[in-house]
Design a protein around this motif. Structure first.
Motif, PDB file in Angstrom:
ATOM      1  N   MET A   1      -1.572  -2.052  -2.024  1.00 48.82           N
ATOM      2  CA  MET A   1      -0.484  -2.007  -1.048  1.00 48.82           C
ATOM      3  C   MET A   1      -0.303  -3.392  -0.429  1.00 48.82           C
ATOM      4  SD  MET A   1       1.732  -0.046   0.775  1.00 48.82           S
ATOM      5  CE  MET A   1       1.159   1.660   0.767  1.00 48.82           C
ATOM      6  N   LEU A   2       0.953  -3.884  -0.435  1.00 48.73           N
ATOM      7  CA  LEU A   2       1.296  -5.133   0.230  1.00 48.73           C
ATOM      8  C   LEU A   2       1.926  -4.816   1.581  1.00 48.73           C
ATOM      9  CD1 LEU A   2       2.886  -7.131  -2.740  1.00 48.73           C
ATOM     10  CD2 LEU A   2       0.497  -7.112  -1.973  1.00 48.73           C
ATOM     11  N   TYR A   3       1.783  -5.755   2.527  1.00 50.23           N
ATOM     12  CA  TYR A   3       2.308  -5.559   3.878  1.00 50.23           C
ATOM     13  C   TYR A   3       3.320  -6.659   4.168  1.00 50.23           C
ATOM     14  CZ  TYR A   3      -1.522  -2.296   4.204  1.00 50.23           C
ATOM     15  OH  TYR A   3      -2.375  -1.246   3.969  1.00 50.23           O
ATOM     16  N   ASP A  26      10.258  -9.295  -3.552  1.00 51.97           N
ATOM     17  CA  ASP A  26      10.126  -9.947  -4.860  1.00 51.97           C
ATOM     18  C   ASP A  26       8.674  -9.960  -5.334  1.00 51.97           C
ATOM     19  OD1 ASP A  26      12.824 -10.363  -4.728  1.00 51.97           O
ATOM     20  OD2 ASP A  26      12.678 -12.479  -4.159  1.00 51.97           O
ATOM     21  N   THR A  27       7.757 -10.180  -4.400  1.00 55.77           N
ATOM     22  CA  THR A  27       6.332 -10.191  -4.764  1.00 55.77           C
ATOM     23  C   THR A  27       5.861  -8.797  -5.174  1.00 55.77           C
ATOM     24  OG1 THR A  27       5.955 -12.010  -3.203  1.00 55.77           O
ATOM     25  CG2 THR A  27       4.030 -10.790  -3.967  1.00 55.77           C
ATOM     26  N   ALA A  28       6.287  -7.776  -4.424  1.00 50.68           N
ATOM     27  CA  ALA A  28       5.909  -6.401  -4.762  1.00 50.68           C
ATOM     28  C   ALA A  28       6.441  -6.010  -6.137  1.00 50.68           C
ATOM     29  CB  ALA A  28       6.425  -5.445  -3.695  1.00 50.68           C
ATOM     30  N   PRO A  34       3.115  -1.249  -4.134  1.00 48.96           N
ATOM     31  CA  PRO A  34       3.976  -0.707  -3.073  1.00 48.96           C
ATOM     32  C   PRO A  34       3.986  -1.654  -1.874  1.00 48.96           C
ATOM     33  CG  PRO A  34       1.920   0.503  -3.177  1.00 48.96           C
ATOM     34  CD  PRO A  34       1.924  -0.416  -4.356  1.00 48.96           C
ATOM     35  N   LEU A  35       5.040  -1.540  -1.063  1.00 49.00           N
ATOM     36  CA  LEU A  35       5.247  -2.456   0.058  1.00 49.00           C
ATOM     37  C   LEU A  35       5.372  -1.655   1.340  1.00 49.00           C
ATOM     38  CD1 LEU A  35       5.778  -5.376   1.048  1.00 49.00           C
ATOM     39  CD2 LEU A  35       8.198  -4.993   0.539  1.00 49.00           C
ATOM     40  N   SER A  36       4.591  -2.003   2.358  1.00 49.98           N
ATOM     41  CA  SER A  36       4.572  -1.274   3.624  1.00 49.98           C
ATOM     42  C   SER A  36       5.281  -2.062   4.717  1.00 49.98           C
ATOM     43  CB  SER A  36       3.125  -1.005   4.051  1.00 49.98           C
ATOM     44  OG  SER A  36       3.083  -0.381   5.317  1.00 49.98           O
ATOM     45  N   PHE A  37       6.159  -1.352   5.467  1.00 51.63           N
ATOM     46  CA  PHE A  37       6.841  -1.919   6.625  1.00 51.63           C
ATOM     47  C   PHE A  37       6.230  -1.313   7.890  1.00 51.63           C
ATOM     48  CE2 PHE A  37      11.286  -3.130   4.812  1.00 51.63           C
ATOM     49  CZ  PHE A  37      10.687  -3.765   3.744  1.00 51.63           C
ATOM     50  N   PRO A  38       6.081  -2.088   8.968  1.00 52.74           N
ATOM     51  CA  PRO A  38       5.522  -1.539  10.205  1.00 52.74           C
ATOM     52  C   PRO A  38       6.532  -0.671  10.949  1.00 52.74           C
ATOM     53  CG  PRO A  38       6.187  -3.805  10.562  1.00 52.74           C
ATOM     54  CD  PRO A  38       6.403  -3.533   9.096  1.00 52.74           C
ATOM     55  N   VAL A  55      10.652  -1.354  -7.004  1.00 52.31           N
ATOM     56  CA  VAL A  55       9.752  -1.419  -5.866  1.00 52.31           C
ATOM     57  C   VAL A  55       9.654  -0.058  -5.195  1.00 52.31           C
ATOM     58  CG1 VAL A  55      10.115  -3.870  -5.400  1.00 52.31           C
ATOM     59  CG2 VAL A  55      11.629  -2.182  -4.363  1.00 52.31           C
ATOM     60  N   GLU A  56       8.550   0.141  -4.478  1.00 55.26           N
ATOM     61  CA  GLU A  56       8.373   1.290  -3.603  1.00 55.26           C
ATOM     62  C   GLU A  56       8.150   0.755  -2.196  1.00 55.26           C
ATOM     63  OE1 GLU A  56       5.678   4.377  -4.779  1.00 55.26           O
ATOM     64  OE2 GLU A  56       5.818   3.812  -6.901  1.00 55.26           O
ATOM     65  N   ILE A  57       9.064   1.124  -1.288  1.00 51.34           N
ATOM     66  CA  ILE A  57       8.997   0.631   0.088  1.00 51.34           C
ATOM     67  C   ILE A  57       8.675   1.804   0.999  1.00 51.34           C
ATOM     68  CG2 ILE A  57      10.336  -0.382   1.969  1.00 51.34           C
ATOM     69  CD1 ILE A  57      11.957  -1.871  -0.157  1.00 51.34           C
ATOM     70  N   TYR A  58       7.705   1.610   1.903  1.00 54.24           N
ATOM     71  CA  TYR A  58       7.264   2.671   2.803  1.00 54.24           C
ATOM     72  C   TYR A  58       7.356   2.200   4.245  1.00 54.24           C
ATOM     73  CZ  TYR A  58       5.429   4.964  -1.337  1.00 54.24           C
ATOM     74  OH  TYR A  58       5.322   5.554  -2.560  1.00 54.24           O
TER      75      TYR A  58
END
Length: 478
Positions: A1-3, A26-28, A34-38, A55-58
């Motif tokens: 998981m990326l942040y 782009d990195t994800a 997957p990419l996590s948003f706060p 991408v998968e954005i959460y």
């Protein structure tokens, strides 16, 4: 998981986070992570590019907000230039706030098998969501508020499904289903399950062209200023659920300008403040003059105003099951009759009968058409009368012992209508009548040039018109 915050995104509601979020996306995509948003608010001034990004954005529902800061922008651009059959992406738990600046919260094209889950779109200036060429896509538990258009499926979105998605407060249209894709029949096999369209000055769902859509257990029409369903050539099937209408005098249930609209399988009709039978359908004079669509109610439960002689514009009711029909169905099967007049009889349409007063020769001039009652019926219970007609003066519809004979019961007083209209009469008891009684459709006080034209007539008893506050469970001509 990326942040995303590890790429410099502040999510402080002030800083322009567009570039930092784009770098994270782009990195994800490149790393397959997957990419996590706060759960905070980010301001974006330029579109986030999801073209050809897998991408998968959460985010966190109701807390993760992307807010538009540039007038006329698209917040998320997922319009890929290339047609790739399997081109998924996922967005989960994000609110896209157009803030009355963005034209679109999200635009998607050539992205098949994509998924939006728990996405909240609001306040875009053109359409909150716009999609074209998005096959086999899924939308779950999404919500849209404000703006002119809620969700616009522009075309070639076939075999896509919406589950639990709700739109409210749009000023023009909540759900807009067009047929402007690369395939002429590309908006087929659309499914909307437990979805909603309520509140605001706009329409509920508008279907244009060769669209085929199934709406299952949906909740449409409550507190809408305009029509719940507008059909311009599609096949629209509503099964179960609740369809409200009559919030205003312009809140029609269906405008069947084309195609076929079927409401069935336990669907509930909810008439609001102005929810009478005559708001079930509407066609403008131009729509009446053109080839238009039909609608049918089958196995529905209705709560609406039924008293009086309710008139629906045009000949729009579909064809249903025949059950204990008491008179011939077609106008050409009726017989012309008159008193103190000479008559001209014609068939302006293959199934219609028209009687015209040529001259008046004495007092009490009457022109009319009649047909014998063909069988026994259940007396003192509600009857159900549908008449498709045109008439230059108001009419009387009576059950008489014989043509122009002793009056048994007055059923209805349809108003004059020089364009085609459909009378719907419900819930009045039909008393016993003698053997040989007839249904008389009469115009008293006829003058030279007056006419009655009957296209279709449907009279039945409580066998078809089931008991209840509004027995329209099989509202169709025959």
């Amino acid at each position: 998981m990326l942040y995303v915050t590890n790429f410099g995104a502040k999510f402080d509601g002030v800083t322009d986070d567009s570039q930092a979020i784009q770098t994270a996306i782009d990195t994800a995509d490149a790393q397959g992570e997957p990419l996590s948003f706060p759960g905070r608010t980010a301001v974006i001034r330029t579109a986030l590019n999801l073209r050809n990004r897998t991408v998968e954005i959460y985010g966190t529902m109701k807390k993760t907000v992307l807010r538009a800061a540039t007038v006329g922008m698209t917040m998320i651009d997922a319009e890929s230039p290339d047609e790739i059959i399997y081109s998924p992406f996922k967005i989960n738990g994000i609110q896209l706030d157009g803030a009355n600046r963005a034209d679109y919260c999200i635009r998607i094209r050539n992205r098949h098998h994509s998924e939006l889950n728990g996405v909240f779109l609001s306040s875009a200036r053109v359409a909150n969501a716009w999609e074209r060429e998005t096959w086999v896509s899924r939308r779950y538990n999404c919500r849209v508020e404000g703006g002119p258009v809620g969700w616009q499926l522009e075309g070639s979105n076939f075999d896509s499904a919406f589950y639990g998605c709700y739109i409210a407060g749009c000023s023009d249209t909540q759900w807009l289903l067009n047929n402007n894709g690369t395939l002429l029949n590309g908006n087929n096999s659309l499914l909307f399950s437990n979805c909603g369209a309520t509140d605001g000055s706009g329409r509920g769902v508008v279907l244009n062209g060769q669209v085929v859509a199934n709406f299952h257990a949906c909740y449409f029409g409550e507190n809408l200023d305009r029509a719940t369903v507008v059909n311009n050539g599609a096949v629209a099937i509503f099964e179960g659920g609740t369809l409200s209408f009559g919030w205003t005098p312009q809140s029609y249930l269906v405008i069947p300008a084309g195609g076929e609209t079927l409401i069935q399988n336990g669907a509930q009709l909810n008439g609001q403040d102005y929810g009478s039978v005559n708001l079930l359908s509407y066609l403008s004079p131009a729509q009446q003059a053109a080839a238009h669509g039909t609608f049918r109610l089958d196995d529905t439960k209705a709560y609406l105003i039924t008293g009086g002689d309710q008139i629906v514009q045009g000949d729009v009711l579909g064809y249903g099951e025949q059950r204990n029909v008491l008179v011939p169905r077609l106008g050409r099967q009726f017989t012309a009759i008159g008193n103190s007049v000479t008559l001209a009889v014609s068939n302006p349409k293959p199934n219609a009968q028209r009687v015209t007063c040529s001259t008046v020769s004495g007092g009490n001039p009457i022109i009319g058409l009649y047909a014998p009652l063909s069988r026994d019926y259940r007396v003192s219970e509600p009857f159900y009368l549908v008449l498709v007609y045109r008439a230059s003066r108001p009419l009387q519809i009576r059950v008489d012992a014989s043509p122009l004979g002793a009056d048994v019961v007055l059923l209805s007083f349809p108003p004059a209508s020089t364009s085609t209209a459909t009378l719907i009469k419900l819930d009045a008891p039909l008393p016993p009548v003698p053997t040989g009684a007839v249904l008389d459709i009469l115009m008293p006080n006829a003058a030279a040039g007056d006419f009655i034209e009957i296209s279709e007539c449907f009279l039945t008893d409580a066998t078809a018109a089931a008991k209840g506050i509004a027995p329209v469970n099989r509202l169709s001509k025959c």
